[in-house]
Design a protein around this motif. Structure first.
Motif, mmCIF file in Angstrom:
data_model
loop_
_atom_site.group_PDB
_atom_site.id
_atom_site.type_symbol
_atom_site.label_atom_id
_atom_site.label_comp_id
_atom_site.label_asym_id
_atom_site.label_seq_id
_atom_site.Cartn_x
_atom_site.Cartn_y
_atom_site.Cartn_z
ATOM 1 N N ASP A 40 69.823 0.933 -33.679
ATOM 2 C CA ASP A 40 68.719 0.570 -32.443
ATOM 3 C C ASP A 40 67.522 -0.213 -32.978
ATOM 4 O O ASP A 40 67.213 -1.184 -32.505
ATOM 5 C CB ASP A 40 68.815 1.541 -31.355
ATOM 6 C CG ASP A 40 69.859 1.764 -30.575
ATOM 7 O OD1 ASP A 40 70.586 0.826 -30.117
ATOM 8 O OD2 ASP A 40 70.711 2.930 -30.773
ATOM 9 N N GLU A 41 67.143 0.590 -34.086
ATOM 10 C CA GLU A 41 65.749 0.188 -34.574
ATOM 11 C C GLU A 41 65.743 0.782 -35.925
ATOM 12 O O GLU A 41 66.090 1.806 -36.253
ATOM 13 C CB GLU A 41 64.602 0.683 -33.714
ATOM 14 C CG GLU A 41 63.223 0.506 -34.111
ATOM 15 C CD GLU A 41 62.092 0.928 -33.491
ATOM 16 O OE1 GLU A 41 61.015 0.362 -33.297
ATOM 17 O OE2 GLU A 41 62.019 2.216 -33.242
ATOM 18 N N VAL A 42 64.981 -0.072 -36.718
ATOM 19 C CA VAL A 42 64.678 0.713 -37.992
ATOM 20 C C VAL A 42 63.182 0.432 -38.478
ATOM 21 O O VAL A 42 62.196 -0.680 -37.907
ATOM 22 C CB VAL A 42 65.408 -0.522 -39.144
ATOM 23 C CG1 VAL A 42 64.635 -0.277 -40.700
ATOM 24 C CG2 VAL A 42 66.827 -0.443 -39.364
ATOM 25 N N GLU A 43 62.668 1.537 -39.009
ATOM 26 C CA GLU A 43 61.259 1.532 -39.427
ATOM 27 C C GLU A 43 61.250 1.474 -40.823
ATOM 28 O O GLU A 43 62.083 1.973 -41.434
ATOM 29 C CB GLU A 43 60.472 2.784 -38.765
ATOM 30 C CG GLU A 43 60.751 3.105 -37.363
ATOM 31 C CD GLU A 43 59.677 4.411 -36.859
ATOM 32 O OE1 GLU A 43 59.175 4.475 -36.134
ATOM 33 O OE2 GLU A 43 60.278 5.280 -37.654
ATOM 34 N N LEU A 44 60.210 0.716 -41.184
ATOM 35 C CA LEU A 44 60.103 0.426 -42.780
ATOM 36 C C LEU A 44 58.850 0.752 -43.393
ATOM 37 O O LEU A 44 57.620 0.283 -42.813
ATOM 38 C CB LEU A 44 60.435 -0.936 -42.705
ATOM 39 C CG LEU A 44 60.808 -1.718 -44.132
ATOM 40 C CD1 LEU A 44 62.177 -0.993 -44.751
ATOM 41 C CD2 LEU A 44 61.098 -3.216 -43.930
ATOM 42 N N VAL A 45 58.960 1.303 -44.415
ATOM 43 C CA VAL A 45 57.717 1.859 -45.251
ATOM 44 C C VAL A 45 57.927 1.678 -46.697
ATOM 45 O O VAL A 45 59.141 1.837 -47.103
ATOM 46 C CB VAL A 45 57.382 3.253 -44.935
ATOM 47 C CG1 VAL A 45 56.705 3.268 -43.412
ATOM 48 C CG2 VAL A 45 58.126 4.314 -45.253
ATOM 49 N N GLY A 46 56.919 1.499 -47.630
ATOM 50 C CA GLY A 46 57.484 1.680 -49.210
ATOM 51 C C GLY A 46 56.697 0.694 -49.831
ATOM 52 O O GLY A 46 55.541 0.003 -49.460
ATOM 53 N N VAL A 47 57.200 0.225 -50.930
ATOM 54 C CA VAL A 47 56.605 -0.715 -51.948
ATOM 55 C C VAL A 47 57.662 -1.851 -52.476
ATOM 56 O O VAL A 47 58.845 -1.069 -52.399
ATOM 57 C CB VAL A 47 55.954 -0.077 -53.106
ATOM 58 C CG1 VAL A 47 54.841 0.972 -52.668
ATOM 59 C CG2 VAL A 47 56.919 0.776 -53.845
ATOM 60 N N CYS A 48 57.227 -2.934 -52.975
ATOM 61 C CA CYS A 48 56.078 -3.580 -52.679
ATOM 62 C C CYS A 48 56.106 -4.313 -51.331
ATOM 63 O O CYS A 48 57.184 -4.883 -51.101
ATOM 64 C CB CYS A 48 55.832 -4.400 -53.650
ATOM 65 S SG CYS A 48 55.143 -3.681 -55.096
ATOM 66 N N THR A 49 54.832 -4.418 -50.774
ATOM 67 C CA THR A 49 54.989 -5.082 -49.259
ATOM 68 C C THR A 49 55.711 -6.517 -49.411
ATOM 69 O O THR A 49 56.419 -6.935 -48.800
ATOM 70 C CB THR A 49 53.630 -5.349 -48.788
ATOM 71 O OG1 THR A 49 53.037 -3.953 -48.827
ATOM 72 C CG2 THR A 49 53.701 -5.586 -47.212
ATOM 73 N N ASN A 50 55.120 -7.163 -50.309
ATOM 74 C CA ASN A 50 55.617 -8.528 -50.474
ATOM 75 C C ASN A 50 56.795 -8.931 -51.286
ATOM 76 O O ASN A 50 57.344 -9.994 -51.459
ATOM 77 C CB ASN A 50 54.400 -9.505 -51.044
ATOM 78 C CG ASN A 50 53.952 -8.921 -52.357
ATOM 79 O OD1 ASN A 50 53.710 -7.487 -52.531
ATOM 80 N ND2 ASN A 50 53.996 -9.740 -53.497
ATOM 81 N N ILE A 51 57.578 -7.874 -51.621
ATOM 82 C CA ILE A 51 58.611 -8.068 -52.652
ATOM 83 C C ILE A 51 59.698 -7.178 -51.827
ATOM 84 O O ILE A 51 60.403 -7.985 -50.757
ATOM 85 C CB ILE A 51 58.614 -7.663 -53.907
ATOM 86 C CG1 ILE A 51 57.326 -8.276 -54.613
ATOM 87 C CG2 ILE A 51 59.813 -7.936 -54.887
ATOM 88 C CD1 ILE A 51 56.985 -7.776 -55.938
ATOM 89 N N CYS A 52 60.377 -6.140 -52.006
ATOM 90 C CA CYS A 52 61.143 -5.645 -51.709
ATOM 91 C C CYS A 52 61.145 -5.157 -50.199
ATOM 92 O O CYS A 52 62.299 -5.216 -49.431
ATOM 93 C CB CYS A 52 61.723 -4.198 -52.406
ATOM 94 S SG CYS A 52 62.296 -4.634 -54.251
ATOM 95 N N CYS A 53 60.078 -4.617 -49.866
ATOM 96 C CA CYS A 53 59.832 -4.388 -48.247
ATOM 97 C C CYS A 53 60.130 -5.698 -47.348
ATOM 98 O O CYS A 53 60.759 -5.862 -46.454
ATOM 99 C CB CYS A 53 58.424 -4.058 -47.875
ATOM 100 S SG CYS A 53 58.131 -2.431 -48.620
ATOM 101 N N PHE A 54 59.402 -6.931 -47.663
ATOM 102 C CA PHE A 54 59.552 -8.144 -47.165
ATOM 103 C C PHE A 54 60.950 -8.577 -47.335
ATOM 104 O O PHE A 54 61.628 -8.963 -46.179
ATOM 105 C CB PHE A 54 58.698 -9.170 -47.826
ATOM 106 C CG PHE A 54 58.672 -10.665 -47.123
ATOM 107 C CD1 PHE A 54 58.242 -10.870 -46.156
ATOM 108 C CD2 PHE A 54 59.739 -11.622 -47.538
ATOM 109 C CE1 PHE A 54 58.284 -11.988 -45.127
ATOM 110 C CE2 PHE A 54 59.828 -12.842 -46.850
ATOM 111 C CZ PHE A 54 59.198 -13.114 -45.845
ATOM 112 N N PHE A 55 61.812 -8.829 -48.169
ATOM 113 C CA PHE A 55 63.055 -9.043 -48.325
ATOM 114 C C PHE A 55 64.038 -8.356 -47.516
ATOM 115 O O PHE A 55 65.008 -8.818 -46.980
ATOM 116 C CB PHE A 55 63.639 -9.516 -49.774
ATOM 117 C CG PHE A 55 62.789 -10.745 -50.270
ATOM 118 C CD1 PHE A 55 63.266 -12.034 -49.727
ATOM 119 C CD2 PHE A 55 61.803 -10.545 -51.118
ATOM 120 C CE1 PHE A 55 62.634 -13.058 -50.450
ATOM 121 C CE2 PHE A 55 61.323 -11.520 -51.748
ATOM 122 C CZ PHE A 55 61.494 -12.858 -51.177
ATOM 123 N N THR A 56 63.690 -7.007 -47.298
ATOM 124 C CA THR A 56 64.668 -5.982 -46.643
ATOM 125 C C THR A 56 64.168 -6.348 -45.085
ATOM 126 O O THR A 56 65.221 -6.459 -44.263
ATOM 127 C CB THR A 56 64.438 -4.612 -46.993
ATOM 128 O OG1 THR A 56 64.828 -4.384 -48.263
ATOM 129 C CG2 THR A 56 64.991 -3.860 -46.305
#
Length: 186
Positions: A128-144
């Motif tokens: 129903d919802e995904v929360e997202l944290v981690g590295v790198c914001t502009n690379i793997c976090c962004f594309f996920t």
């Protein structure tokens, strides 16, 4: 009776090579985000939520090493989840998925889509919802986050729980997630 919502916390690439001081691609902002991420993981597990830890995973000679120094080689110290998060992951193996990935998106070549219940006939209910944290914001976090948005999954990211080696890129990626992808940024 109200249906229980399935919420999954995805923790992106919090591995020694990115976070530990001796990591190949380590940067201070990753260490600064760690206490917040640790608290998010603890809270999620205490609430009975699932936590997915992505593990950037490479073999020697990976094409990515034409862009970045060799890092997160499978089986190496740098590939391991940072100790604080590994302890939490080990404490709730029934609620945790360690997901090896070899590209920026956590969906590419992995079981994540099925795990989140996004494929026809999936074994688990649709998230129903995904929360997202981690590295790198502009690379793997962004594309996920982009892949989740393309699958119409509501996403919440925590700016304090993300980091990049480039502050301007971090800020830009958060803006793009919010303004273009429709992600909730807190």
């Amino acid at each position: 009776m109200a249906q229980v919502k399935r919420r999954v916390l995805i923790v992106v690439d919090m591995q020694n090579d990115f976070v530990a001081e001796d990591g190949v691609l380590s940067f201070p902002a990753a260490r600064e985000a760690l206490p917040f991420i640790k608290e998010k993981v603890k809270a999620a597990l205490e609430q009975g939520c699932e936590v997915v830890f992505t593990l950037d995973t490479h073999e020697p000679g990976d094409q990515e090493f034409t862009k970045f120094s060799p890092h997160c080689l499978e089986g190496s110290w740098g590939h391991e989840l940072v100790p604080d998060l590994k302890l939490l992951a080990d404490s709730a193996p029934d609620k945790v998925l360690l997901l090896k990935k070899s590209r920026y998106s956590a969906f590419f070549g992995t079981e994540l889509e099925e795990y989140l219940g996004l494929t026809p006939g999936a074994r688990r209910p649709r998230v129903d919802e995904v929360e997202l944290v981690g590295v790198c914001t502009n690379i793997c976090c962004f594309f996920t986050a982009e892949e989740l948005a393309n699958r119409d999954v509501p996403v919440r990211v925590y700016a304090q729980g993300m980091a990049s080696f480039d502050r301007a890129a971090h800020d830009f990626a958060l803006r793009q997630m919010c303004e273009v992808l429709g992600v909730s940024v807190e």
